[in-house]
Structures are given as C-alpha cells and as structure tokens.
Design a protein around this motif. Structure first.
Motif, PDB file in Angstrom:
ATOM      1  N   HIS A  56       0.819  -1.209   0.000  1.00  9.89           N
ATOM      2  CA  HIS A  56       0.000   0.000   0.000  1.00  9.89           C
ATOM      3  C   HIS A  56       0.854   1.261   0.000  1.00  9.89           C
ATOM      4  O   HIS A  56       0.446   2.276  -0.573  1.00  9.89           O
TER       5      HIS A  56
ATOM      6  N   GLY B 287      -6.173   1.699   4.419  1.00 11.70           N
ATOM      7  CA  GLY B 287      -6.110   1.318   3.012  1.00 11.70           C
ATOM      8  C   GLY B 287      -7.049   0.163   2.717  1.00 11.70           C
ATOM      9  O   GLY B 287      -8.185   0.141   3.163  1.00 11.70           O
ATOM     10  N   ASP B 288      -6.558  -0.828   1.954  1.00 12.21           N
ATOM     11  CA  ASP B 288      -7.392  -1.955   1.514  1.00 12.21           C
ATOM     12  C   ASP B 288      -7.248  -3.185   2.402  1.00 12.21           C
ATOM     13  O   ASP B 288      -7.510  -4.298   1.963  1.00 12.21           O
TER      14      ASP B 288
ATOM     15  N   ASN C 264      -0.339  -8.221   3.869  1.00 16.99           N
ATOM     16  CA  ASN C 264      -0.773  -6.935   3.318  1.00 16.99           C
ATOM     17  C   ASN C 264      -2.286  -6.748   3.381  1.00 16.99           C
ATOM     18  O   ASN C 264      -2.785  -5.665   3.114  1.00 16.99           O
TER      19      ASN C 264
END
Length: 353
Positions: free
Chosen positions: A147, A158-159, A204
């Motif tokens: 990210h 973020g995601d 992540n």
C-alpha cells in the motif's frame, strides 16, 4: 573457496519447517560466493548427495566425490548436531546455529555461525574458544508494504480487510483460547492453521498480526532461533503484538516498533489491541533495521565469513590447540581455586589478630 555441503536430514514435507526453509535460503545465497549443495543423511533423495556415500572408503577410492579436504560440512539440525560433529571430527565442519538450548557442547575446532545475536551470546558463553560469527536469516524483498501509505493517508488502513491475523502454529494456549475469543466479539479475526504460499499477500491484507511463541518454545525446551514472521509482518505494514523471547529480541523493540503481547491481563491486551485498531497509531521497523536482513547485506557478510573459515581450515592441520576448553572440569577447578583463595585470605586476617 572450499565447496560447502549443507547437511540436512531431508528436504521433503516430512522435514518441512522454518529451519529447513531458512537453511535452503542460505544455501542459495552461499552459491553466489562459492560452490554449495545439499547432502542428506536421514532420507536418501534423488538429486542430492548422501552423507554415508561421501564418507565411505569405497566412495573415496572410486573418486566419486571431491577431496573432502576441500569441503566444509555445514551442520544445522540441532537435534542431530552432536552425532554429526562426532562423525565429522576428522573433516572440516561448521555449525549453523538457529535455536539454542540443545545441551551439547562443541570442540573449538568447529566454528559456529549464528542466525541471531541471542544465539551468538549463548555460544559466546558456552563455547568461548570457538570462532563465532553472526549471519542473520534473509527476509525476502517480496515482504514489503504493497500500500505504501502516503502522509495524507496515514490515519487509514487502506485496503486491509482483515482486522487481526493469527497463525495457529506456535501460538500460546492463552492466545488461542482466551485472547482471540475475546477479540472476535469486537472485530474480524482470521486464524490460519495451514501452509500459506502467498504469506506476503496475507500480511498486506491484515491490520494487526499477533504472535506469541514463548510457551511453545518453553515446552520444546529450546529457543526461538529467529522468529521470521513478526519481521515479515512488520515489513508488510502490519502492526505487530508479539512475545519478545530469544531471537525475537534481536529486532523487536516494544513500544517503538511493536507491542508486547500477553501484557499482564487479557483485559489490558484487548484494550491495547483495539486502541491500535481504532486509531491511526503506527509503529514500524526502520529501513536500516530491515536492510540488515536483506539478501545484499547477508551476501556481503558471507564473503567475509567464508574467507575467514577457509583461512582457519588452511591453518588448522598445522596449529596446536593451546587454549583449554571451558568444560565442566575446568569450571569446577576454577571455582575451587576461587573458594580456597577466599578461605586463605580470611584465615590470614584471623591469624593477624
């Protein structure tokens, strides 16, 4: 440079573990510096040399292997090292030490390369007259923050769709049976109990990673040699709550790049974890710390270490050992001398009066 033979019990799933993967990674890095290959000794495998074949007089007479004077055997499997060292006492051998606490001693003719400073300190005391080196395990460049959050997004996740990630293996009973059920009432917790090919992708996706291995290693009776997963998680931008036992203490710095898990009470743990989850607070490993564990730095260290080892094995046949090993008998003798010296001093003082 001499050829390196990495001694492994086998390379199949039967022997799969972090130590095996770390040793195979080190082998690939060594190949950039000098010839190296796997030699198995418990399980004969196609494509790999077999230790008993190398050491048998028949093999050497048929000239099926290079002169073993031009070879360095690398031992690493802690439970087997004592037997292997005895078997290889007439050859050039080194110990690539991951965990500590197996209880064996090594002669000073066997150099020791450790993967953590924690293990380095252990052998520095246990084998003070051996050549000692520090060569950390590699963290692959693929473990990074996908990210790459900019300053304008520093308070957002973020995601990342997993609130808390846990790997069941090595996790404490407290973590699995108390803390996780309490956290599952408030957020999304994913517990992984299988091998994950794309671990960097999983890290992540996670906001927080929990790791608590102190209980596991206490039961095993040996130490956490390195503890790669918390470092990999930190490199991927996860916030890490971890135990800080053994090799983990090399790089984890509670309150500065991670958080200490199992902190006094379950309630306190839940409060701290939820605070991190619900805030923009971020801790991370500095790039300088991560660089120490990347392939470029480890390869550079390998060049120096392997040159020293080659120099040592060149000299060893012509050098006499003049430094006494610090074994049990020597320690007992030194303690006795110290005790008698104290008693003599006290006796002299009494006689003066």
């Amino acid at each position: 440079m001499r050829r390196l033979y990495f001694l492994l019990p086998g390379t199949t799933n039967r022997f799969a573990c972090g130590g095996l993967w770390a040793e195979l990674k080190t082998l690939e890095l060594v190949k950039k510096v000098c010839p190296a290959e796997v030699v198995t000794y418990r399980q004969r495998e196609k494509g790999h040399l077999w230790l008993d074949d190398l050491l048998s007089p028949q093999t050497k007479s048929k000239n099926l292997s290079k002169d073993l004077e031009d070879v360095i055997f690398v031992m690493s499997w802690g439970f087997d090292v004592a037997k292997l060292a005895a078997k290889l006492k007439s050859f050039n051998a080194v110990y690539h030490a991951h965990s500590a606490g197996y209880g064996f001693n090594l002669p000073s003719s066997v150099p020791i390369i450790t993967v953590s400073r924690n293990t380095l300190g252990y052998w520095g005391q246990r084998s003070p007259h051996s050549l000692l080196y520090y060569l950390p395990n590699e963290i692959s460049a693929k473990f990074c923050d996908f990210h790459a959050l900019g300053d304008n997004l520093k308070n957002e996740w973020g995601d990342r769709d997993i609130d808390i990630l846990v790997q069941a293996r090595k996790s404490s009973s407290y973590l699995l049976n108390q803390l996780i059920p309490a956290l599952q009432k408030q957020c999304r917790v994913e517990v992984i109990d299988r091998y994950v090919e794309d671990l960097e992708g999983l890290f992540n996706r996670a906001k927080i990673y929990l790791y608590d291995s102190a209980e596991y290693w206490a039961v095993q009776g040996v130490t956490e040699g390195f503890g790669l997963q918390p470092m990999e998680a930190l490199a991927c931008g996860c916030q890490v709550f971890s135990s800080v036992n053994h090799g983990l203490s090399d790089y984890l710095d509670p309150a500065f790049n991670c958080y200490k898990i199992a902190g006094y009470s379950q309630e306190f743990d839940v409060q701290r974890i939820m605070k991190v989850l619900n805030s923009g607070q971020r801790l991370s490993l500095s790039p300088q710390v991560l660089d120490e564990y990347r392939a470029e730095n480890i390869t550079a260290r390998l060049v120096v270490i392997l040159q020293e080892l080659n120099d040592f094995f060149d000299l060893k046949p012509f050098a006499q050992q003049h430094i006494l090993d610090l074994g049990y008998r020597e320690i007992l003798k030194l303690r006795s001398q110290k005790l008698f010296a104290k008693l003599f001093t006290k006796l002299k003082k009494k006689l003066k009066f």
